[in-house]
Design a protein around this motif. Structure first.
Motif, mmCIF file in Angstrom:
data_model
loop_
_atom_site.group_PDB
_atom_site.id
_atom_site.type_symbol
_atom_site.label_atom_id
_atom_site.label_comp_id
_atom_site.label_asym_id
_atom_site.label_seq_id
_atom_site.Cartn_x
_atom_site.Cartn_y
_atom_site.Cartn_z
ATOM 1 N N LYS A 192 -1.912 -78.365 26.309
ATOM 2 C CA LYS A 192 -1.151 -79.627 25.698
ATOM 3 C C LYS A 192 -1.146 -80.686 26.201
ATOM 4 C CE LYS A 192 -1.323 -76.256 22.680
ATOM 5 N NZ LYS A 192 0.029 -75.723 21.537
ATOM 6 N N ALA A 193 -1.801 -82.342 25.230
ATOM 7 C CA ALA A 193 -1.563 -83.595 26.082
ATOM 8 C C ALA A 193 -0.059 -84.326 25.345
ATOM 9 C CB ALA A 193 -2.760 -84.025 25.949
ATOM 10 N N LYS A 194 0.130 -84.686 25.780
ATOM 11 C CA LYS A 194 1.428 -86.208 25.544
ATOM 12 C C LYS A 194 0.384 -87.246 25.218
ATOM 13 C CE LYS A 194 5.076 -83.703 26.971
ATOM 14 N NZ LYS A 194 6.374 -83.810 27.934
ATOM 15 N N VAL A 211 3.613 -87.838 20.653
ATOM 16 C CA VAL A 211 3.443 -86.649 20.199
ATOM 17 C C VAL A 211 2.571 -85.442 21.064
ATOM 18 C CG1 VAL A 211 0.938 -86.441 18.559
ATOM 19 C CG2 VAL A 211 2.549 -88.649 18.890
ATOM 20 N N ILE A 212 2.716 -84.653 21.483
ATOM 21 C CA ILE A 212 2.153 -83.431 21.904
ATOM 22 C C ILE A 212 1.811 -82.695 20.839
ATOM 23 C CG2 ILE A 212 3.077 -80.982 22.726
ATOM 24 C CD1 ILE A 212 6.188 -82.284 22.357
ATOM 25 N N TYR A 213 0.095 -82.403 20.927
ATOM 26 C CA TYR A 213 -1.301 -81.973 21.157
ATOM 27 C C TYR A 213 -2.420 -81.510 21.848
ATOM 28 C CZ TYR A 213 -3.627 -86.184 23.080
ATOM 29 O OH TYR A 213 -4.731 -86.593 24.407
ATOM 30 N N ASP A 214 -3.001 -80.998 21.140
ATOM 31 C CA ASP A 214 -4.463 -79.859 21.291
ATOM 32 C C ASP A 214 -5.135 -80.807 21.588
ATOM 33 O OD1 ASP A 214 -5.641 -77.876 22.209
ATOM 34 O OD2 ASP A 214 -5.218 -76.121 20.922
ATOM 35 N N GLU A 256 4.150 -81.807 17.391
ATOM 36 C CA GLU A 256 5.035 -81.713 17.590
ATOM 37 C C GLU A 256 5.188 -83.702 17.895
ATOM 38 O OE1 GLU A 256 9.927 -80.755 18.730
ATOM 39 O OE2 GLU A 256 7.644 -80.548 19.744
ATOM 40 N N ALA A 257 6.322 -84.528 17.024
ATOM 41 C CA ALA A 257 6.114 -85.454 17.383
ATOM 42 C C ALA A 257 7.690 -85.803 17.456
ATOM 43 C CB ALA A 257 5.719 -86.124 16.783
ATOM 44 N N ILE A 258 8.021 -86.351 18.939
ATOM 45 C CA ILE A 258 9.718 -86.894 18.875
ATOM 46 C C ILE A 258 9.407 -88.505 19.380
ATOM 47 C CG2 ILE A 258 11.073 -86.502 20.679
ATOM 48 C CD1 ILE A 258 9.287 -84.096 21.728
ATOM 49 N N SER A 259 10.882 -87.991 18.254
ATOM 50 C CA SER A 259 10.753 -90.262 18.221
ATOM 51 C C SER A 259 12.074 -90.071 19.327
ATOM 52 C CB SER A 259 12.026 -90.042 16.914
ATOM 53 O OG SER A 259 11.253 -89.630 15.718
#
Length: 220
Positions: A43-45, A99-102, A68-71
């Motif tokens: 997973k990338a950010k 933003v944590i994404y595939d 997931e998205a983290i504030s």
């Protein structure tokens, strides 16, 4: 809590912004080499600032491929920023999301499209009713490839709208996670006044514009 109807003078907004931008520590952040965040379990950010992080978090969490998205806070020179400190406009930081994404499902290119397509790209120092340097739009790059994608899309959008695009382009340095009560705020507080008046309408506008990017659970 957000204060949707509070009045902030234009002079004060620009004063805060200018304090951040002329600070030598802030300039060092802008001129720094980007920090590249390695993949974790595939997973990338990615990092974006576009007004209230409650709104931006909800938008990215509706996108296919985003886990997931983290504030939090990014783009400034102050160590350990807090919500209260950030709101003074003097820390250099903007409210941002991680933003944590595939990357096998959604590309960085698409995440940048989501960024520009889910805001008023010409609004300076804020989004909607949220104004001040802490709400300014910043898009963060981690390498030259990302920077090129951002700059090309920003230039194309400027030509399309025949207007200056407000988003600043920063090298990513560090992301500070916001206080626990900010996380998933829109999801946990659907009847809160600001959420109903600003966050949910902004999310729904994005959904109507990019239905092909939505998770199945976000289409209803």
């Amino acid at each position: 809590m957000k204060k949707i109807f509070f009045v902030l003078s234009i002079a004060f907004c620009f004063n805060c912004h200018n304090q951040a931008q002329i600070n030598p520590k802030q300039q060092a952040v802008i001129n720094a080499d980007p920090v590249e965040v390695p993949l974790t379990n595939g997973k990338a950010k990615a990092y974006f600032a576009s007004g209230c992080f409650w709104c931006v978090e909800a938008i990215y969490e509706s996108v296919k491929g985003v886990d997931e998205a983290i504030s939090g806070y990014s783009g400034g020179f102050t160590e350990n920023p807090t919500y209260e400190l950030s709101n003074t406009g003097r820390t250099g930081h903007a409210e941002a999301v991680e933003v944590i994404y595939d990357p096998n499902v959604v590309s960085y290119d698409t995440l940048v499209d989501v960024y520009f397509g889910s805001q008023n790209p010409t609004q300076v120092l804020g989004q909607g009713p949220d104004t001040g340097s802490q709400y300014r739009s910043i898009i963060f790059y981690q390498n030259d490839e990302q920077k090129k994608i951002i700059e090309q899309k920003k230039e194309a959008l400027a030509k399309k709208l025949d207007a200056k695009i407000a988003a600043e382009v920063y090298p990513f340095q560090k992301f500070w996670v916001a206080e626990a009560y900010h996380q998933d705020f829109e999801k946990r507080n659907p009847n809160q006044r600001y959420v109903r008046a600003v966050s949910i309408p902004r999310l729904n506008k994005f959904k109507a514009k990019f239905p092909e990017l939505l998770k199945e659970s976000s289409k209803h």
